[in-house]
Design a protein around this motif. Sequence first.
Motif, short mmCIF file in Angstrom:
data_model
loop_
_atom_site.label_atom_id
_atom_site.label_comp_id
_atom_site.label_asym_id
_atom_site.label_seq_id
_atom_site.Cartn_x
_atom_site.Cartn_y
_atom_site.Cartn_z
N ARG A 234 -54.46 101.96 -63.46
CA ARG A 234 -55.88 101.91 -63.10
C ARG A 234 -56.18 100.61 -62.36
NH1 ARG A 234 -59.41 101.19 -66.51
NH2 ARG A 234 -58.16 100.59 -68.33
N GLY A 235 -57.13 100.69 -61.44
CA GLY A 235 -57.48 99.51 -60.67
C GLY A 235 -58.97 99.43 -60.40
N MET A 236 -59.44 98.22 -60.16
CA MET A 236 -60.80 97.99 -59.71
C MET A 236 -60.75 97.56 -58.25
SD MET A 236 -63.70 95.30 -61.15
CE MET A 236 -62.83 93.83 -60.58
N HIS A 237 -61.60 98.14 -57.44
CA HIS A 237 -61.65 97.80 -56.02
C HIS A 237 -62.99 97.15 -55.70
CE1 HIS A 237 -59.04 101.42 -56.38
NE2 HIS A 237 -58.23 100.66 -55.68
N LEU A 238 -62.92 96.12 -54.91
CA LEU A 238 -64.13 95.45 -54.40
C LEU A 238 -64.13 95.58 -52.89
CD1 LEU A 238 -66.59 93.51 -54.44
CD2 LEU A 238 -64.95 91.62 -54.40
N GLU A 239 -65.12 96.30 -52.35
CA GLU A 239 -65.25 96.46 -50.91
C GLU A 239 -66.37 95.56 -50.38
OE1 GLU A 239 -64.84 100.64 -49.32
OE2 GLU A 239 -65.23 101.08 -51.44
N LEU A 240 -66.14 95.01 -49.20
CA LEU A 240 -67.14 94.17 -48.53
C LEU A 240 -67.55 94.86 -47.23
CD1 LEU A 240 -65.24 90.74 -48.76
CD2 LEU A 240 -66.63 91.82 -50.53
N ARG A 241 -68.79 95.26 -47.14
CA ARG A 241 -69.25 95.86 -45.89
C ARG A 241 -69.26 94.80 -44.79
NH1 ARG A 241 -71.12 100.96 -46.18
NH2 ARG A 241 -71.87 101.79 -48.19
N GLN A 242 -69.03 95.24 -43.56
CA GLN A 242 -69.00 94.31 -42.43
C GLN A 242 -70.32 93.58 -42.27
OE1 GLN A 242 -66.37 93.45 -40.35
NE2 GLN A 242 -65.22 94.52 -41.95
N SER A 243 -71.42 94.25 -42.55
CA SER A 243 -72.74 93.61 -42.44
C SER A 243 -72.86 92.45 -43.42
CB SER A 243 -73.84 94.64 -42.69
OG SER A 243 -73.67 95.26 -43.97
N TRP A 244 -72.29 92.60 -44.62
CA TRP A 244 -72.33 91.54 -45.63
C TRP A 244 -71.48 90.35 -45.19
CZ3 TRP A 244 -69.03 88.82 -48.81
CH2 TRP A 244 -69.61 88.16 -49.91
N ILE A 245 -70.31 90.63 -44.65
CA ILE A 245 -69.42 89.56 -44.18
C ILE A 245 -70.06 88.78 -43.04
CG2 ILE A 245 -67.19 89.06 -43.11
CD1 ILE A 245 -66.07 91.50 -44.56
N ARG A 246 -70.66 89.50 -42.10
CA ARG A 246 -71.30 88.82 -40.96
C ARG A 246 -72.46 87.94 -41.41
NH1 ARG A 246 -70.41 93.89 -38.35
NH2 ARG A 246 -72.53 94.53 -38.93
N GLU A 247 -73.18 88.39 -42.43
CA GLU A 247 -74.32 87.62 -42.92
C GLU A 247 -73.87 86.37 -43.70
OE1 GLU A 247 -78.25 88.13 -45.83
OE2 GLU A 247 -76.84 89.79 -45.57
N MET A 248 -72.86 86.53 -44.53
CA MET A 248 -72.43 85.44 -45.40
C MET A 248 -71.45 84.48 -44.71
SD MET A 248 -74.17 85.87 -48.06
CE MET A 248 -75.16 87.16 -48.82
N TYR A 249 -70.61 85.01 -43.84
CA TYR A 249 -69.58 84.19 -43.18
C TYR A 249 -69.58 84.49 -41.68
CZ TYR A 249 -67.98 83.64 -47.97
OH TYR A 249 -67.92 83.36 -49.32
N PRO A 250 -70.66 84.11 -40.98
CA PRO A 250 -70.83 84.50 -39.58
C PRO A 250 -69.82 83.89 -38.62
CG PRO A 250 -72.49 82.90 -40.22
CD PRO A 250 -71.79 83.29 -41.47
N ASN A 251 -69.23 82.75 -38.96
CA ASN A 251 -68.35 82.06 -38.02
C ASN A 251 -66.89 82.01 -38.46
OD1 ASN A 251 -70.60 81.34 -36.32
ND2 ASN A 251 -71.13 79.77 -37.82
N VAL A 252 -66.51 82.93 -39.35
CA VAL A 252 -65.15 82.91 -39.88
C VAL A 252 -64.38 84.13 -39.42
CG1 VAL A 252 -63.75 82.99 -41.98
CG2 VAL A 252 -65.80 81.58 -41.91
N GLU A 253 -63.19 83.90 -38.87
CA GLU A 253 -62.31 85.00 -38.51
C GLU A 253 -61.38 85.27 -39.69
OE1 GLU A 253 -60.18 84.48 -34.93
OE2 GLU A 253 -61.96 84.08 -33.71
#
Length: 268
Positions: A87-106
């Motif tokens: 069994r596993g737990m998955h954490l997904e990050l939507r692209q909109s969330w990443i752009r908002e929280m980390y706008p300048n990180v590749e």
Amino acid sequence: MEKLSSGEFFGVTSQKLETGGLILTNTAYTHDYVDWHHHENVYFTFLLTGKVIEGNKKGKVNLSAGGLLFHNVQESHYNIKPPGETRGMHLELRQSWIREMYPNVEMREGSFEISCPRTKILFYKLLRESQMADDLSALGIQNLVMEAINPLFSVARESKFRPSWVDKAGALLRDNYLCPPDLKTIAAVAGVHPVHLSRSFTKYFGCTIAEYMRLLKVERAFTQLSLKGSSLSTIAHSCGFADQSHMIRCFKAFSGDTPLFFRRLIKF
């Protein structure tokens, strides 16, 4: 090649929780083999019980209970599940969330295993928060996710300035947590002076050397909680604690709860 949408994983999903661009999914893996596929979102796989083998274009990763794997968006891979419950737990990050929280990180391309014990323990705390199901759960999940993944994004930003001794020291301590080396040995392997090591260790690891060693022991103990027939006293001994009481104190210090609490949570 099949593309899986948000919150979709192969197996039987017992929980799906979305809050503010983050998606948590708890899944029992029921397929012995899953052919090449990719996912819509950046995501983490945190294995709670059992084992799984993931193959990608760079090779294979053998993941066991307590293992944490990062996948960049649309990274193609396949999975093999050895016999037994997984069994596993998955954490997904939507692209909109990443752009908002980390706008300048590749973000780093591909997929890779995360070895940081502090990050893994935060994922256990994230599992606990996801089961609380009260009016503060969303806030708690957002807080824990930021705390868990921020160092990963920081490393992406600061990799050019990260001294080589940091990884050398970390690898030495992870490999020798049952018999910790002394300060001079750590410094010699890392290639720095003991004074510099002592002064700079907290900057890169977020704690003192002694705290980091206790953290490693707690993280190793977490991985054994799902093993059938292993008593807490046996786990404490195998992970280098003085006794079960010592392990319980360290668990409370780093995770906020006891080993028994998390054992029951993992087996929910």
